[in-house]
Design a protein around this motif. Sequence first.
Motif, PDB file in Angstrom:
ATOM      1  N   ARG A 183       0.835  -1.210   0.000  1.00  0.00           N
ATOM      2  CA  ARG A 183       0.000   0.000   0.000  1.00  0.00           C
ATOM      3  C   ARG A 183       0.865   1.254   0.000  1.00  0.00           C
ATOM      4  NH1 ARG A 183      -5.156  -1.011   2.154  1.00  0.00           N
ATOM      5  NH2 ARG A 183      -5.588   1.188   1.668  1.00  0.00           N
ATOM      6  N   TYR A 184       1.969   1.217   0.710  1.00  0.00           N
ATOM      7  CA  TYR A 184       2.889   2.364   0.820  1.00  0.00           C
ATOM      8  C   TYR A 184       3.458   2.723  -0.553  1.00  0.00           C
ATOM      9  CZ  TYR A 184       7.105   4.947   2.354  1.00  0.00           C
ATOM     10  OH  TYR A 184       8.100   5.872   2.527  1.00  0.00           O
ATOM     11  N   LEU A 185       4.051   1.734  -1.229  1.00  0.00           N
ATOM     12  CA  LEU A 185       4.667   1.984  -2.532  1.00  0.00           C
ATOM     13  C   LEU A 185       3.607   2.207  -3.614  1.00  0.00           C
ATOM     14  CD1 LEU A 185       7.535  -0.676  -2.440  1.00  0.00           C
ATOM     15  CD2 LEU A 185       7.701   1.771  -1.956  1.00  0.00           C
ATOM     16  N   GLY A 186       2.500   1.480  -3.524  1.00  0.00           N
ATOM     17  CA  GLY A 186       1.436   1.634  -4.515  1.00  0.00           C
ATOM     18  C   GLY A 186       0.799   3.012  -4.478  1.00  0.00           C
ATOM     19  N   SER A 187       0.537   3.521  -3.279  1.00  0.00           N
ATOM     20  CA  SER A 187      -0.057   4.857  -3.143  1.00  0.00           C
ATOM     21  C   SER A 187       0.892   5.926  -3.654  1.00  0.00           C
ATOM     22  CB  SER A 187      -0.415   5.122  -1.674  1.00  0.00           C
ATOM     23  OG  SER A 187      -1.364   4.200  -1.202  1.00  0.00           O
ATOM     24  N   PHE A 188       2.182   5.755  -3.370  1.00  0.00           N
ATOM     25  CA  PHE A 188       3.186   6.711  -3.843  1.00  0.00           C
ATOM     26  C   PHE A 188       3.243   6.723  -5.372  1.00  0.00           C
ATOM     27  CE2 PHE A 188       7.906   7.365  -4.685  1.00  0.00           C
ATOM     28  CZ  PHE A 188       7.828   8.751  -4.626  1.00  0.00           C
ATOM     29  N   ALA A 189       3.267   5.537  -5.977  1.00  0.00           N
ATOM     30  CA  ALA A 189       3.312   5.451  -7.433  1.00  0.00           C
ATOM     31  C   ALA A 189       2.039   6.023  -8.064  1.00  0.00           C
ATOM     32  CB  ALA A 189       3.502   3.999  -7.864  1.00  0.00           C
ATOM     33  N   LEU A 190       0.898   5.750  -7.444  1.00  0.00           N
ATOM     34  CA  LEU A 190      -0.377   6.250  -7.976  1.00  0.00           C
ATOM     35  C   LEU A 190      -0.430   7.772  -7.937  1.00  0.00           C
ATOM     36  CD1 LEU A 190      -3.221   5.681  -9.045  1.00  0.00           C
ATOM     37  CD2 LEU A 190      -4.001   5.536  -6.655  1.00  0.00           C
ATOM     38  N   LEU A 191       0.042   8.364  -6.840  1.00  0.00           N
ATOM     39  CA  LEU A 191       0.038   9.824  -6.738  1.00  0.00           C
ATOM     40  C   LEU A 191       0.953  10.445  -7.795  1.00  0.00           C
ATOM     41  CD1 LEU A 191      -1.069  12.214  -5.124  1.00  0.00           C
ATOM     42  CD2 LEU A 191       0.976  12.100  -3.698  1.00  0.00           C
ATOM     43  N   LEU A 192       2.104   9.819  -8.025  1.00  0.00           N
ATOM     44  CA  LEU A 192       2.999  10.317  -9.076  1.00  0.00           C
ATOM     45  C   LEU A 192       2.314  10.271 -10.440  1.00  0.00           C
ATOM     46  CD1 LEU A 192       6.485   8.760  -8.169  1.00  0.00           C
ATOM     47  CD2 LEU A 192       5.791  11.145  -7.962  1.00  0.00           C
ATOM     48  N   LEU A 193       1.653   9.146 -10.742  1.00  0.00           N
ATOM     49  CA  LEU A 193       0.994   8.992 -12.036  1.00  0.00           C
ATOM     50  C   LEU A 193      -0.171   9.972 -12.208  1.00  0.00           C
ATOM     51  CD1 LEU A 193       0.918   5.091 -12.352  1.00  0.00           C
ATOM     52  CD2 LEU A 193       2.379   6.696 -13.610  1.00  0.00           C
ATOM     53  N   LEU A 194      -0.805  10.344 -11.110  1.00  0.00           N
ATOM     54  CA  LEU A 194      -1.915  11.286 -11.184  1.00  0.00           C
ATOM     55  C   LEU A 194      -1.428  12.731 -11.274  1.00  0.00           C
ATOM     56  CD1 LEU A 194      -4.399   9.782  -8.550  1.00  0.00           C
ATOM     57  CD2 LEU A 194      -4.626   9.747 -11.040  1.00  0.00           C
ATOM     58  N   PHE A 195      -0.392  13.051 -10.522  1.00  0.00           N
ATOM     59  CA  PHE A 195       0.029  14.442 -10.406  1.00  0.00           C
ATOM     60  C   PHE A 195       0.948  14.882 -11.538  1.00  0.00           C
ATOM     61  CE2 PHE A 195       2.749  17.877  -8.865  1.00  0.00           C
ATOM     62  CZ  PHE A 195       1.798  18.771  -8.409  1.00  0.00           C
ATOM     63  N   LEU A 196       1.869  14.011 -11.970  1.00  0.00           N
ATOM     64  CA  LEU A 196       2.861  14.419 -12.971  1.00  0.00           C
ATOM     65  C   LEU A 196       2.228  14.890 -14.284  1.00  0.00           C
ATOM     66  CD1 LEU A 196       5.742  11.835 -12.408  1.00  0.00           C
ATOM     67  CD2 LEU A 196       5.605  14.222 -11.657  1.00  0.00           C
ATOM     68  N   PRO A 197       1.217  14.183 -14.838  1.00  0.00           N
ATOM     69  CA  PRO A 197       0.594  14.714 -16.065  1.00  0.00           C
ATOM     70  C   PRO A 197      -0.014  16.102 -15.865  1.00  0.00           C
ATOM     71  CG  PRO A 197      -0.010  12.416 -15.734  1.00  0.00           C
ATOM     72  CD  PRO A 197       0.673  12.857 -14.483  1.00  0.00           C
ATOM     73  N   ILE A 198      -0.574  16.350 -14.680  1.00  0.00           N
ATOM     74  CA  ILE A 198      -1.137  17.676 -14.400  1.00  0.00           C
ATOM     75  C   ILE A 198      -0.020  18.720 -14.374  1.00  0.00           C
ATOM     76  CG2 ILE A 198      -2.380  19.060 -12.694  1.00  0.00           C
ATOM     77  CD1 ILE A 198      -3.797  16.498 -11.812  1.00  0.00           C
ATOM     78  N   MET A 199       1.085  18.380 -13.735  1.00  0.00           N
ATOM     79  CA  MET A 199       2.220  19.296 -13.637  1.00  0.00           C
ATOM     80  C   MET A 199       2.771  19.625 -15.023  1.00  0.00           C
ATOM     81  SD  MET A 199       5.655  18.831 -11.311  1.00  0.00           S
ATOM     82  CE  MET A 199       6.291  17.446 -12.278  1.00  0.00           C
TER      83      MET A 199
END
Length: 356
Positions: A12-28
């Motif tokens: 859950r720790y690594l999965g949540s981190f990866a998911l947030l990156l995938l969601l935020f980076l395209p927006i950035m």
Amino acid sequence: MLSILDRYILKRYLGSFALLLLLFLPIMVTVHIAEKIGKIIAKDAPLGETLIYLGDFTMYFTNFLFPIFLFISTMFFTSKLANNTEVIAFLSSGVSFNRFLRPYIIGATLVCVTALLLSAVFVPKAAEGFNEFQYKYFKRNSEIQSTNVFRQINDNEYVYVSNYQPSRKLGYDFTLEHFEDNVLKHKIYASRITFKDSTYTLSQYKKRVILDNSEIITKKSRFDTLFDFEIGELTPVSYAAEVKSFTELNDFIEQEERRGNANMNIYYVEKYKRITIPISAFIFTIIAVAVSSIKKRGGMGVNLAIGIVIAMTYMFMDKVFGTIAEKSTFSPLIAVWTPNIFFAIVAIFLLRNARR
């Protein structure tokens, strides 16, 4: 050997981190494109070069922001565990809080080591591509220059220019002083120095040779000559430290110190941040677990609000202390480590409170 609890939380720790990156980076990236699209079109930047730049931009800023991403993602999924009473179930089964924290520390170690490897191999290359594109298409000529540059070019000679423009290879108020046994032997002055085809052109040239009891002064309106230094050595670009590996950076700092570079604090800040940023993964992980593992009336919203405040405070302190070190004589080591030390103390306090 990892237990079921360790694997569950680590996933859950690594999965949540990866998911947030995938969601935020395209927006950035999208926001950045919207901001710069006018200049990209106006400068007629090639599509392939622009796409490579966007990849470099993503890598470059992810390296700086990953502790914040990690912190918020940890707050989010740990708050979900707390709201689902899973944390209470873990602790009620006889698992101590320190034991509950172990998979988080394992995950933080994996992220920290990965960040260190990226900063050593990929981030410097991304920083070089990002900054070169910025200077080529976004910066104005007035922004790409240095003032009051003083350098030691070898054991006996020192040069000074009041203003240097790398894009034009042009400097003003050039001075070269030659010493032997700490005694000034000759001095060259020119109102302007330019470099072209391996030759230096000096305008309003004046050379003063100091003898035992007299001086010889030579003047010319224009003088072409050769010097034992490259024009680019007068002042490295502002991002010179960012594009080097850790070993190259240490060698570069030693070289610039010998040359009398007045901007050494900028390079030291870059050096120390390559260590403090990955280390902050541990600090933010502990803070996130300590704050979000306790179920609150407001639910995840309260925890996330607290997390955002803490993250913004860290970014503010990191920026302020880094700027102070770069622009003054304040110790870069103290400046760069101050945010981590402050939040490490906060982490210890919150962890002690959570154990109760």
